[in-house]
Design an enzyme around this catalytic site. Structure first.
Site, mmCIF file in Angstrom:
data_model
loop_
_atom_site.group_PDB
_atom_site.id
_atom_site.type_symbol
_atom_site.label_atom_id
_atom_site.label_comp_id
_atom_site.label_asym_id
_atom_site.label_seq_id
_atom_site.Cartn_x
_atom_site.Cartn_y
_atom_site.Cartn_z
ATOM 1 N N HIS A 110 63.656 23.891 57.891
ATOM 2 C CA HIS A 110 62.551 24.349 57.040
ATOM 3 C C HIS A 110 61.335 24.614 57.907
ATOM 4 O O HIS A 110 61.331 24.320 59.096
ATOM 5 C CB HIS A 110 62.270 23.369 55.900
ATOM 6 N N HIS A 121 62.377 19.504 49.000
ATOM 7 C CA HIS A 121 61.287 19.148 49.927
ATOM 8 C C HIS A 121 60.429 20.404 50.157
ATOM 9 O O HIS A 121 59.210 20.356 50.060
ATOM 10 C CB HIS A 121 61.906 18.644 51.230
ATOM 11 N N HIS A 169 58.188 23.465 58.111
ATOM 12 C CA HIS A 169 57.118 22.520 58.463
ATOM 13 C C HIS A 169 56.937 22.414 59.975
ATOM 14 O O HIS A 169 57.907 22.440 60.727
ATOM 15 C CB HIS A 169 57.406 21.134 57.863
ATOM 16 N N HIS A 212 63.976 12.551 60.126
ATOM 17 C CA HIS A 212 63.013 11.523 60.557
ATOM 18 C C HIS A 212 63.641 10.145 60.577
ATOM 19 O O HIS A 212 64.619 9.889 59.864
ATOM 20 C CB HIS A 212 61.821 11.447 59.576
ATOM 21 N N ASP A 262 64.607 17.400 56.034
ATOM 22 C CA ASP A 262 63.826 16.388 55.316
ATOM 23 C C ASP A 262 64.286 16.236 53.863
ATOM 24 O O ASP A 262 63.491 15.915 52.977
ATOM 25 C CB ASP A 262 62.329 16.732 55.354
ATOM 26 N N ASP A 313 56.357 20.110 62.096
ATOM 27 C CA ASP A 313 57.058 19.100 62.903
ATOM 28 C C ASP A 313 58.549 19.444 63.087
ATOM 29 O O ASP A 313 59.280 18.710 63.756
ATOM 30 C CB ASP A 313 56.894 17.695 62.291
ATOM 31 N N HIS A 314 58.999 20.566 62.532
ATOM 32 C CA HIS A 314 60.396 20.996 62.711
ATOM 33 C C HIS A 314 60.524 22.301 63.501
ATOM 34 O O HIS A 314 61.627 22.672 63.895
ATOM 35 C CB HIS A 314 61.089 21.126 61.347
#
Ligand code: ZN
Ligand code: FE
Length: 237
Positions: free
Chosen positions: A52, A110, A54, A165, A127, A56-57
């Protein structure tokens, strides 16, 4: 096929999937730890996969794609938001890489465009699911997340879940609070993760069968139960 877990940022898990010296990376949060892991293993990077959009990905996308001149796949819905994306994937679409067969599973909730990558027994869920937990609803509805968790649970029970995570400690406390009668299994699983983290720095990916024994969101029978749990988890810390 070998799956190697790389930790990045505070609590992100990135994954290298390799075969015959070539690797795909799932959700590179940042480039440096991925480059180090590739070097240590003498691997070439051939593909970047994002579950996805975001940050942090996808944070390592551009630097890695530039260094390795490799393509970047993500979902159709995320295509305009994923840095450097080269190919948009639809639900149930499949592709070959390094002699391995990958398929895509749409699991919105998410985010609206969240997808999982399925290779053999391994499912990279981003996530959507965590050890004893599930992702927050940022763009999707409770119904979508509930349906996505059902889709995942319809896969063979030996399927291994690779999470985005490391949230086990908090999730285990929540799981034990909402289902005290299951606390023995929850603590066994928590201790296993703690042992893994001490020994290897990463938790081992549980099978669906193992995860069903402890994850309250997998164990919620109805949408109403799921929604109540998700709301309670939002205010739990
Ligand atoms: Zn996310
Ligand atoms: Fe994340």
């Amino acid at each position: 096929m070998t799956i190697h877990t790389v930790r990045a940022l505070n609590d992100n898990y990135c994954y290298l999937i390799s075969n015959a010296g070539v690797a795909a990376v799932v959700d590179p949060s940042e480039a440096a730890p991925i480059s180090t892991a590739l070097r240590e293993r003498g691997l070439k990077l051939g593909l970047i996969l994002n579950t996805h959009h975001h940050h942090d990905h996808v944070g390592g996308n551009l630097e890695l794609a530039q260094e390795w001149d490799c393509p970047i796949y993500c979902s159709e819905a995320d295509f305009s938001r994923v840095p450097g994306a080269t190919r948009a994937m639809k639900d149930a679409e499949s592709f070959e890489f390094a002699g391995l067969h990958f398929s895509v599973l749409a699991i919105p909730g998410h985010t609206a465009g969240q997808i999982a990558y399925h290779i053999g027994d391994a499912l990279f869920v981003g996530d959507t699911v965590f050890e004893m937990g599930c992702g927050r609803l940022f763009e999707g509805t409770a119904q979508q997340m509930f349906d996505s968790l059902s889709r995942i649970q319809d896969l063979p029970s030996e399927t291994r879940l690779y999470f985005g995570h490391e949230y086990t400690e908090t999730n285990a406390r929540f799981a034990a609070e909402v289902e005290p009668s299951n606390s023995a299994a929850i603590h066994r699983r928590l201790n296993q993760v703690r042992d893994d983290l001490r020994a290897r720095g990463v938790a081992s990916a549980p099978t669906l069968a193992e995860e069903r024994l402890v994850n309250p969101f997998f164990r919620a029978p109805t949408l109403e139960d799921f929604t109540r749990l998700r709301t309670a988890r939002n205010s739990f810390s």
